[in-house]
Design a protein around this motif. Structure first.
Motif, PDB file in Angstrom:
ATOM      1  N   ALA A  71       0.833  -1.202   0.000  1.00  0.00           N
ATOM      2  CA  ALA A  71       0.000   0.000   0.000  1.00  0.00           C
ATOM      3  C   ALA A  71       0.869   1.253   0.000  1.00  0.00           C
ATOM      4  O   ALA A  71       0.590   2.220  -0.706  1.00  0.00           O
ATOM      5  CB  ALA A  71      -0.943  -0.011   1.199  1.00  0.00           C
ATOM      6  N   TRP A  72       1.941   1.236   0.790  1.00  0.00           N
ATOM      7  CA  TRP A  72       2.841   2.385   0.831  1.00  0.00           C
ATOM      8  C   TRP A  72       3.505   2.591  -0.521  1.00  0.00           C
ATOM      9  O   TRP A  72       3.584   3.709  -1.035  1.00  0.00           O
ATOM     10  CB  TRP A  72       3.894   2.197   1.922  1.00  0.00           C
ATOM     11  CG  TRP A  72       4.841   3.350   2.010  1.00  0.00           C
ATOM     12  CD1 TRP A  72       4.649   4.521   2.673  1.00  0.00           C
ATOM     13  CD2 TRP A  72       6.131   3.447   1.387  1.00  0.00           C
ATOM     14  NE1 TRP A  72       5.739   5.341   2.511  1.00  0.00           N
ATOM     15  CE2 TRP A  72       6.665   4.711   1.722  1.00  0.00           C
ATOM     16  CE3 TRP A  72       6.879   2.592   0.590  1.00  0.00           C
ATOM     17  CZ2 TRP A  72       7.909   5.125   1.282  1.00  0.00           C
ATOM     18  CZ3 TRP A  72       8.124   3.017   0.153  1.00  0.00           C
ATOM     19  CH2 TRP A  72       8.623   4.268   0.506  1.00  0.00           C
ATOM     20  N   LEU A  73       3.988   1.499  -1.114  1.00  0.00           N
ATOM     21  CA  LEU A  73       4.629   1.610  -2.426  1.00  0.00           C
ATOM     22  C   LEU A  73       3.643   2.067  -3.495  1.00  0.00           C
ATOM     23  O   LEU A  73       3.996   2.863  -4.366  1.00  0.00           O
ATOM     24  CB  LEU A  73       5.250   0.270  -2.826  1.00  0.00           C
ATOM     25  CG  LEU A  73       6.509  -0.115  -2.062  1.00  0.00           C
ATOM     26  CD1 LEU A  73       6.900  -1.551  -2.377  1.00  0.00           C
ATOM     27  CD2 LEU A  73       7.643   0.834  -2.380  1.00  0.00           C
ATOM     28  N   TRP A  95       4.559   5.182  -5.753  1.00  0.00           N
ATOM     29  CA  TRP A  95       4.954   4.867  -7.114  1.00  0.00           C
ATOM     30  C   TRP A  95       4.503   5.888  -8.161  1.00  0.00           C
ATOM     31  O   TRP A  95       5.318   6.271  -9.016  1.00  0.00           O
ATOM     32  CB  TRP A  95       4.467   3.472  -7.455  1.00  0.00           C
ATOM     33  CG  TRP A  95       5.053   2.899  -8.700  1.00  0.00           C
ATOM     34  CD1 TRP A  95       4.382   2.535  -9.814  1.00  0.00           C
ATOM     35  CD2 TRP A  95       6.436   2.622  -8.970  1.00  0.00           C
ATOM     36  NE1 TRP A  95       5.238   2.043 -10.750  1.00  0.00           N
ATOM     37  CE2 TRP A  95       6.518   2.094 -10.267  1.00  0.00           C
ATOM     38  CE3 TRP A  95       7.609   2.791  -8.244  1.00  0.00           C
ATOM     39  CZ2 TRP A  95       7.710   1.728 -10.857  1.00  0.00           C
ATOM     40  CZ3 TRP A  95       8.805   2.422  -8.828  1.00  0.00           C
ATOM     41  CH2 TRP A  95       8.842   1.896 -10.119  1.00  0.00           C
ATOM     42  N   PRO A  96       3.252   6.354  -8.187  1.00  0.00           N
ATOM     43  CA  PRO A  96       2.847   7.303  -9.233  1.00  0.00           C
ATOM     44  C   PRO A  96       3.706   8.575  -9.248  1.00  0.00           C
ATOM     45  O   PRO A  96       4.081   9.057 -10.315  1.00  0.00           O
ATOM     46  CB  PRO A  96       1.392   7.619  -8.901  1.00  0.00           C
ATOM     47  CG  PRO A  96       0.915   6.411  -8.174  1.00  0.00           C
ATOM     48  CD  PRO A  96       2.096   5.951  -7.373  1.00  0.00           C
ATOM     49  N   GLU A  97       4.029   9.102  -8.078  1.00  0.00           N
ATOM     50  CA  GLU A  97       4.868  10.300  -8.024  1.00  0.00           C
ATOM     51  C   GLU A  97       6.277   9.999  -8.546  1.00  0.00           C
ATOM     52  O   GLU A  97       6.855  10.782  -9.296  1.00  0.00           O
ATOM     53  CB  GLU A  97       4.945  10.847  -6.604  1.00  0.00           C
ATOM     54  CG  GLU A  97       5.782  12.102  -6.505  1.00  0.00           C
ATOM     55  CD  GLU A  97       5.897  12.635  -5.087  1.00  0.00           C
ATOM     56  OE1 GLU A  97       6.801  13.449  -4.864  1.00  0.00           O
ATOM     57  OE2 GLU A  97       5.090  12.242  -4.225  1.00  0.00           O
ATOM     58  N   ALA A  98       6.823   8.864  -8.157  1.00  0.00           N
ATOM     59  CA  ALA A  98       8.161   8.490  -8.620  1.00  0.00           C
ATOM     60  C   ALA A  98       8.175   8.319 -10.137  1.00  0.00           C
ATOM     61  O   ALA A  98       9.103   8.793 -10.810  1.00  0.00           O
ATOM     62  CB  ALA A  98       8.612   7.210  -7.927  1.00  0.00           C
ATOM     63  N   PHE A 107      10.285  10.540 -12.876  1.00  0.00           N
ATOM     64  CA  PHE A 107      11.165   9.872 -13.829  1.00  0.00           C
ATOM     65  C   PHE A 107      10.796  10.255 -15.260  1.00  0.00           C
ATOM     66  O   PHE A 107      11.665  10.544 -16.080  1.00  0.00           O
ATOM     67  CB  PHE A 107      11.091   8.351 -13.643  1.00  0.00           C
ATOM     68  CG  PHE A 107      11.931   7.602 -14.631  1.00  0.00           C
ATOM     69  CD1 PHE A 107      13.313   7.562 -14.496  1.00  0.00           C
ATOM     70  CD2 PHE A 107      11.353   6.936 -15.695  1.00  0.00           C
ATOM     71  CE1 PHE A 107      14.098   6.874 -15.407  1.00  0.00           C
ATOM     72  CE2 PHE A 107      12.129   6.252 -16.619  1.00  0.00           C
ATOM     73  CZ  PHE A 107      13.501   6.217 -16.471  1.00  0.00           C
ATOM     74  N   ALA A 108       9.501  10.270 -15.568  1.00  0.00           N
ATOM     75  CA  ALA A 108       9.052  10.628 -16.916  1.00  0.00           C
ATOM     76  C   ALA A 108       9.454  12.063 -17.254  1.00  0.00           C
ATOM     77  O   ALA A 108       9.921  12.339 -18.370  1.00  0.00           O
ATOM     78  CB  ALA A 108       7.540  10.459 -17.030  1.00  0.00           C
TER      79      ALA A 108
END
Length: 77
Positions: free
Chosen positions: A51-53, A57-60, A64-65
């Motif tokens: 849940a934390w990941l 993940w979307p922000e990371a 990156f994009a």
């Protein structure tokens, strides 16, 4: 723990310390079976980590994009 320790290039005390941390994080459980300690994964503990990941993940990926697009437009690729 001996079987686990044998699989890694670190000392048994280091493996023991890591297993204690994982147990405190509720990612593993253990019980004594004679002179051995038997460790098992706790799937419900990984649900909280997942849940934390999932929240992270979307922000990371977005960062990156943006970096990849910037590098591409500047010809760094």
């Amino acid at each position: 723990m001996g079987d686990i320790a044998a699989a890694f290039p670190i000392s048994r005390p280091a493996v023991s310390k890591h297993l204690r941390v994982l147990e405190q994080a509720r990612l593993v459980t253990h019980h004594a079976a004679g002179t051995r300690h038997v460790y098992a994964l706790r799937p419900e503990g990984f649900g909280a980590a997942r849940a934390w990941l999932d929240a992270f993940w979307p922000e990371a990926l977005s960062r990156f994009a943006a970096l990849a697009e910037q590098s591409w437009s500047e010809g760094d690729v």
